[in-house]
Motif scaffolding. Structure first.
Motif, short mmCIF file in Angstrom:
data_model
loop_
_atom_site.label_atom_id
_atom_site.label_comp_id
_atom_site.label_asym_id
_atom_site.label_seq_id
_atom_site.Cartn_x
_atom_site.Cartn_y
_atom_site.Cartn_z
N PHE A 116 0.81 -1.22 0.00
CA PHE A 116 0.00 0.00 0.00
C PHE A 116 0.85 1.28 0.00
CE2 PHE A 116 -3.06 -3.26 1.00
CZ PHE A 116 -4.09 -2.90 0.15
N ALA A 117 2.07 1.21 0.52
CA ALA A 117 2.98 2.36 0.41
C ALA A 117 3.40 2.56 -1.04
CB ALA A 117 4.20 2.16 1.30
N GLU A 118 3.64 1.46 -1.73
CA GLU A 118 3.99 1.55 -3.15
C GLU A 118 2.82 2.13 -3.94
OE1 GLU A 118 4.67 -1.27 -7.05
OE2 GLU A 118 4.06 -2.17 -5.14
N LEU A 139 9.24 -10.25 -5.68
CA LEU A 139 10.44 -9.53 -5.25
C LEU A 139 11.48 -9.49 -6.36
CD1 LEU A 139 12.11 -8.08 -3.10
CD2 LEU A 139 12.82 -10.34 -2.26
N ILE A 140 11.74 -10.63 -6.99
CA ILE A 140 12.74 -10.67 -8.07
C ILE A 140 12.32 -9.79 -9.23
CG2 ILE A 140 13.77 -12.20 -9.82
CD1 ILE A 140 13.60 -14.42 -7.59
N TRP A 141 11.05 -9.87 -9.61
CA TRP A 141 10.55 -9.03 -10.70
C TRP A 141 10.63 -7.55 -10.29
CZ3 TRP A 141 10.20 -9.29 -15.59
CH2 TRP A 141 9.42 -8.39 -16.32
N GLY A 142 10.31 -7.26 -9.05
CA GLY A 142 10.39 -5.88 -8.56
C GLY A 142 11.81 -5.34 -8.62
N HIS A 167 5.70 2.60 -12.51
CA HIS A 167 4.43 3.22 -12.12
C HIS A 167 3.26 2.24 -12.14
CE1 HIS A 167 6.70 6.95 -12.72
NE2 HIS A 167 5.80 7.49 -11.93
N THR A 168 3.40 1.14 -12.84
CA THR A 168 2.29 0.18 -12.92
C THR A 168 2.55 -1.11 -12.13
OG1 THR A 168 3.16 -0.73 -14.99
CG2 THR A 168 1.50 1.04 -15.16
N LEU A 193 7.33 2.39 -7.83
CA LEU A 193 8.12 1.43 -7.08
C LEU A 193 9.42 2.07 -6.61
CD1 LEU A 193 8.53 -1.53 -6.16
CD2 LEU A 193 9.57 -1.96 -8.41
N LYS A 194 9.69 1.96 -5.32
CA LYS A 194 10.91 2.51 -4.73
C LYS A 194 11.66 1.42 -3.99
CE LYS A 194 8.94 7.08 -4.37
NZ LYS A 194 8.66 8.24 -3.55
N LEU A 195 12.92 1.68 -3.70
CA LEU A 195 13.78 0.71 -3.03
C LEU A 195 13.20 0.30 -1.67
CD1 LEU A 195 16.35 -0.87 -3.47
CD2 LEU A 195 17.62 1.00 -2.42
#
Length: 125
Positions: A22-24, A82-85, A98-99, A30-32
């Motif tokens: 929800f923060a994302e 996680l890996i895809w992120g 952004h998506t 997407l952030k570190l």
């Protein structure tokens, strides 16, 4: 004592993963720090699941349950997420960053299935 530790770790997984998703979503990108929260969720879920598996081995074998199947699938999906992120964060396009939250929400919703099923199964004992 092991059961309490498993419940605490899996609940921490819920907390970290939920905050990350929800923060994302709220940030719109997407952030570190979101990846860190996803990683913590995965680590705590895997830890809790490992502890629960150890507890389950002490009970009579009754076959593989839907809860176990969805639990393993949820961990695999979280790992892929996680890996895809990480890939999207470091190599992905601005649009992908952004998506990505759409995929995060789907993974989180799927993860809730074994979490809730585990609570229901636990209440029956």
């Amino acid at each position: 004592m092991q059961l309490v530790l498993a419940i605490v770790t899996i609940t921490l997984a819920l907390v970290f993963y939920t905050i990350g998703v929800f923060a994302e979503r709220r940030a719109g990108e997407l952030k570190l720090k979101h990846l860190g929260l996803f990683a913590l969720g995965l680590v705590f879920d895997t830890t809790g699941t490992t502890i629960m598996s150890g507890i389950a081995k002490t009970e009579p074998v009754t076959g593989i349950t839907l809860h176990q199947i969805t639990g393993v699938l949820a961990i695999l999906l979280m790992a892929f997420h996680l890996i895809w992120g990480i890939y999207v964060y470091f190599k992905g396009s601005s649009q992908a960053k952004h998506t990505f939250h759409r995929f995060s929400l789907v993974v989180w919703l799927f993860w809730l299935v074994p979490y809730i099923a585990g609570m229901v199964v636990g209440m029956k004992h």
